[in-house]
Scaffold this motif. Structure first.
Motif, PDB file in Angstrom:
ATOM      1  N   SER A 196      46.065  45.386  40.864  1.00 11.01           N
ATOM      2  CA  SER A 196      45.691  43.323  41.095  1.00 11.01           C
ATOM      3  C   SER A 196      45.447  42.548  41.572  1.00 11.01           C
ATOM      4  CB  SER A 196      45.689  43.435  39.573  1.00 11.01           C
ATOM      5  OG  SER A 196      46.602  43.279  39.047  1.00 11.01           O
ATOM      6  N   TYR A 199      44.659  43.480  45.353  1.00  8.53           N
ATOM      7  CA  TYR A 199      43.234  42.734  45.198  1.00  8.53           C
ATOM      8  C   TYR A 199      43.023  40.917  45.212  1.00  8.53           C
ATOM      9  CZ  TYR A 199      37.894  42.292  43.869  1.00  8.53           C
ATOM     10  OH  TYR A 199      36.787  42.000  44.294  1.00  8.53           O
ATOM     11  N   GLU A 200      43.672  40.484  43.916  1.00  9.69           N
ATOM     12  CA  GLU A 200      43.529  39.554  43.693  1.00  9.69           C
ATOM     13  C   GLU A 200      44.036  38.539  44.749  1.00  9.69           C
ATOM     14  OE1 GLU A 200      43.200  36.037  40.678  1.00  9.69           O
ATOM     15  OE2 GLU A 200      42.622  38.775  40.361  1.00  9.69           O
ATOM     16  N   SER A 203      41.441  39.125  47.996  1.00  8.45           N
ATOM     17  CA  SER A 203      39.833  38.077  47.147  1.00  8.45           C
ATOM     18  C   SER A 203      40.045  36.499  48.214  1.00  8.45           C
ATOM     19  CB  SER A 203      40.353  38.068  45.612  1.00  8.45           C
ATOM     20  OG  SER A 203      39.505  39.592  45.872  1.00  8.45           O
ATOM     21  N   LEU A 204      41.821  35.948  47.953  1.00  9.03           N
ATOM     22  CA  LEU A 204      41.655  34.789  48.464  1.00  9.03           C
ATOM     23  C   LEU A 204      41.209  34.472  49.692  1.00  9.03           C
ATOM     24  CD1 LEU A 204      45.030  33.232  46.058  1.00  9.03           C
ATOM     25  CD2 LEU A 204      42.223  32.704  46.128  1.00  9.03           C
ATOM     26  N   GLN A 242      42.488  36.766  37.152  1.00 10.16           N
ATOM     27  CA  GLN A 242      40.879  36.560  36.750  1.00 10.16           C
ATOM     28  C   GLN A 242      40.305  36.973  37.704  1.00 10.16           C
ATOM     29  OE1 GLN A 242      40.108  32.706  34.308  1.00 10.16           O
ATOM     30  NE2 GLN A 242      41.500  31.941  35.351  1.00 10.16           N
ATOM     31  N   LYS A 243      40.048  37.348  39.162  1.00 10.14           N
ATOM     32  CA  LYS A 243      39.213  37.903  40.291  1.00 10.14           C
ATOM     33  C   LYS A 243      39.208  39.225  39.721  1.00 10.14           C
ATOM     34  CE  LYS A 243      36.531  38.166  43.919  1.00 10.14           C
ATOM     35  NZ  LYS A 243      35.308  37.300  43.559  1.00 10.14           N
ATOM     36  N   TRP A 244      40.372  39.291  39.238  1.00  8.35           N
ATOM     37  CA  TRP A 244      40.677  41.111  39.250  1.00  8.35           C
ATOM     38  C   TRP A 244      40.257  41.435  37.997  1.00  8.35           C
ATOM     39  CZ3 TRP A 244      41.556  45.431  41.096  1.00  8.35           C
ATOM     40  CH2 TRP A 244      41.793  46.984  40.348  1.00  8.35           C
ATOM     41  N   SER A 246      37.946  40.157  36.301  1.00  7.57           N
ATOM     42  CA  SER A 246      36.364  40.479  36.281  1.00  7.57           C
ATOM     43  C   SER A 246      35.180  41.203  36.698  1.00  7.57           C
ATOM     44  CB  SER A 246      36.222  38.089  36.452  1.00  7.57           C
ATOM     45  OG  SER A 246      34.349  38.484  37.191  1.00  7.57           O
ATOM     46  N   ASP A 247      35.622  41.067  38.155  1.00  8.91           N
ATOM     47  CA  ASP A 247      35.598  42.103  39.065  1.00  8.91           C
ATOM     48  C   ASP A 247      35.468  43.389  38.441  1.00  8.91           C
ATOM     49  OD1 ASP A 247      35.208  40.321  40.502  1.00  8.91           O
ATOM     50  OD2 ASP A 247      35.959  40.899  42.584  1.00  8.91           O
ATOM     51  N   SER A 501      37.298  33.031  30.023  1.00  6.26           N
ATOM     52  CA  SER A 501      37.477  32.169  31.362  1.00  6.26           C
ATOM     53  C   SER A 501      37.931  31.191  30.316  1.00  6.26           C
ATOM     54  CB  SER A 501      36.410  32.736  32.602  1.00  6.26           C
ATOM     55  OG  SER A 501      36.792  31.210  33.026  1.00  6.26           O
TER      56      SER A 501
END
Length: 685
Positions: A196, A199-200, A203-204, A242-244, A246-247, A501
């Motif tokens: 995770s 990926y997080e 993604s930044l 949260q990005k992980w 959520s996706d 969130s």
């Protein structure tokens, strides 16, 4: 067989059972694991990863092979909360402090982004990426078994030391060993967490995700559909990627189309049978262990049959399993309440139904957490729905327990009502008067008594069939609750993510209530703060009045005494110190007298007495510095005023001399001067 075994060396006879597989093959015995190619391939992949661990300590292995979930990730979680709360700005302005936090956060993310995918994670993700779903499932099972075996011995030793520290009441030892237990634990969840964060972190960046990272949410979504849990809250860092999350859930939403959810959470103290309850009720496989090993919260999607989807108006039951709360040993530590209270508030807020799991008939052990959750909901405007609460009392043998404990249940509800009223008064929410105004709870219907899982002491004790019967009845009741929700519109995954969130943001902004054990402590602390504010105001007002008088005295010092003005200020500084010392003593006496009171639950805030004493000392130092600065400023102002007066005197004397000189010149002139001539001469002068 006897002959073959006798020919083996003694060391082999006492080796692990798994190593007997070769003997069984020689004897022509069938081995289940070898009957499936998927299993053989999966075991080989798992063994390759285990070889990477070798004889190294788990802590060293995690540092090198799972680096993203280390200290940087934990520090990021702290910074994100501090950005919301801004509690430790010190002498910096808020804008400067925010900029400093943002800079530190950017630096940490830059460090995180420099890590390359490690050998272990490359192998782990590669094994998960297989198109054979059965091989993937075998791989995860083999990994779980091998990792458990790897860490079991060391964890057992640490737990033994932990119990010794508990018996001695050694706070430092407990804190150290609790951290050692976390560092030494290694399971599938740590590899999934690293995945995770890979990926997080990726993604930044501004660049497009690489192929090796862009498909990770798809993999996790497939695992969720296959019945494997996904970590929502990383309990080690108390943070949500949260990005992980959520996706992953949006990928799941794409795969299933419609995703109406019924969210069910179990919450309870450590080792009270939470995971076992969910496993028995729904046939799932949440990790079960004695003691507080993995922290945080995990979710698992349970798809419903087609006929049940229409009847129950939902497509999935979303199960959330949490770590054990209120560890008796960790309760000794200063910051132990905050983590538990944040976790409880988050998962209760996410749930449609929350199961409060209690060992034996005693329900007092969970009421503190419930009080804080209710108080937090009152403070957080984002919370709008009412979660249904069910109390499950485990290990209750008596058939008549329901009737016998009715009085205790009513007492619990009365206590929770009183605490809710106190919390509502503190937060000035006058419409809230009782516990059921915040959470949905029926004292008659929402209590369940379940017998113990075992007849006797494990591992030799038989399973108690009464446990399954009672759990089945409880499950049937939950199904009836679902049927009764037909008028309600169930949330789907996008709405659930949006809700999660906003709720997590509210939890991060909450900077007061989570640090307390219960509402009574919070109220007692709040009362003391109000009293202290009054004392502080009296202190400041007295010194301000004295300072005004002293400033006027300096300002009115006669010009003739300017040579000795320093002799006026120095005694004033000494007098100021005496005034401040006197006020400090009065304030300290007020604090001592407050702690002698018998009302206001003063005994609950005894541990904060040192903090308030420190605040008094800080106030003393602040006022002494402020007074010294003001007196010096008044002295400087008086000196400047004297200089200005001297300049005025000199100017006046010069003008007077010149005017007299001009008049003297005019005295002996016979001709009369016009006004214009007089004006011109005056201007020249």
């Amino acid at each position: 067989m006897t002959k073959l075994l006798s020919e083996r060396p003694t060391s082999f006879q006492i080796s692990e059972i798994e190593s007997m597989k070769n003997v069984a093959q020689e004897l022509g015995l069938s081995i289940d694991e070898d009957q499936s190619k998927a299993s053989v391939s999966a075991e080989s992949a798992a063994e390759d990863i285990m070889k990477g661990i070798g004889v190294r300590q788990v802590v060293d292995y995690k540092t090198k092979q799972l680096p993203l979930q280390g200290e940087n990730w934990k520090r990021l979680a702290q910074i994100e909360k501090e950005e919301c709360r801004l509690q430790n700005s010190g002498k910096l302005s808020l804008e400067e402090y925010k900029a400093q936090l943002q800079k530190e956060k950017d630096e940490i993310w830059a460090k995180q982004s420099k890590y390359k995918m490690t050998t272990a994670m490359t192998a782990f993700i590669g094994a998960l990426s297989t198109s054979d779903y059965s091989e993937r499932a075998f791989f995860l099972r083999w990994m779980g078994l091998k990792l458990d075996r790897k860490s079991r011995k060391h964890l057992s030793e640490l737990r033994h030391k932990y119990k010794q520290c508990e018996q001695k009441g050694d706070k430092e030892g407990i804190a150290r060993l609790d951290q050692d237990l976390l560092d030494s634990a290694l399971g599938i969840e740590h590899y999934m967490r690293e995945m995770s964060l890979i990926y997080e972190t990726a993604s930044l960046g501004s660049t497009k995700l690489s192929k090796e990272t862009s498909h990770l949410p798809v993999l996790a979504a497939e695992l969720l559909l296959a019945g494997f849990p996904l970590e929502i809250l990383d309990g080690d860092a108390s943070n949500i990627p949260q990005k992980w999350v959520s996706d992953v859930l949006m990928e799941l939403h794409k795969k299933v189309g419609q995703s109406r959810l019924f969210v069910l959470t179990v919450l309870g103290v450590q080792s009270s049978g939470k995971s076992t309850l969910l496993n028995t009720m729904f046939g799932v496989q949440f990790a079960v262990s004695s003691g507080r090993c993995t922290r945080g919260a995990s979710m698992l999607f349970l798809p419903l049959r087609e006929d049940l989807k229409e009847e129950l108006q939902c497509d999935f039951v979303l199960l959330i399993d949490t770590e054990g709360l209120k560890s008796p040993a960790l309760a000794l530590l200063e910051d132990s309440y905050e983590h538990d209270n944040q976790l409880a508030t988050l998962v209760i807020g996410l749930s449609d139904v929350t199961i409060i799991n209690i060992a034996m008939e005693n329900s007092t052990e969970m009421k503190d957490v419930l009080q804080i959750a209710v108080h937090a909901f009152l403070r957080m405007k984002e919370v709008g729905k009412k979660t249904v609460c069910h109390f499950v009392h485990q290990n209750v043998a008596a058939v008549s327990a329901y009737n016998k404990n009715m009085t205790e249940r009513k007492q619990l509800l009365d206590h929770l009502n009183e605490m809710t009223r106190i919390a509502a008064e503190m937060e000035k929410q006058h419409t809230v008067r009782k516990f059921t105004d915040v959470l949905d709870y029926d004292v008659k219907k929402n209590n369940w008594y379940i017998p113990g899982l075992w007849h006797g002491t494990p591992p030799m004790a038989p399973v108690n069939t009464g446990y399954s019967v009672a759990v089945s009845e409880f499950k049937q009741n939950l199904v009836e609750i679902l049927k009764a929700r037909k008028d309600e519109q169930p949330s789907q995954i996008p709405e659930f993510l949006q809700w999660m969130s906003s709720l997590w943001r509210a939890v991060k902004f909450e900077n007061f209530i989570f640090s307390f054990r219960n509402t009574l402590v919070a109220q007692a602390y709040d009362n003391l703060c109000k009293e202290f504010a009054e004392w502080e105001w009296c202190f400041r007002r007295h010194i301000h009045t004295w300072l005004t008088s002293a400033t006027v005295k300096i300002s009115n010092t006669e010009t003739s005494h300017m040579q000795s003005i320093g002799q006026v200020v120095e005694p004033l500084k000494e007098e100021a110190n005496k005034e401040i010392d006197t006020q400090k003593m009065k304030m300290t006496e007020k604090l001592k007298d407050y702690y002698k009171r018998k009302d206001r639950h003063v005994h609950l805030v005894e541990k904060y007495k040192t903090d308030f004493t420190t605040s008094i000392n800080s106030l003393e130092n602040e006022m002494k510095g402020e007074v010294r600065k003001q007196l010096d400023a008044a002295l400087e102002m008086r000196k400047n005023k004297q200089k200005i007066e001297e300049i005025h005197r000199n100017q006046a004397a010069t003008i007077e001399f010149q005017v007299l000189k001009l008049l003297q010149n005019y005295k002996y002139q016979e001709s009369e001067l016009s006004d214009e001539d007089l004006k011109a001469d005056f201007e020249r002068m």
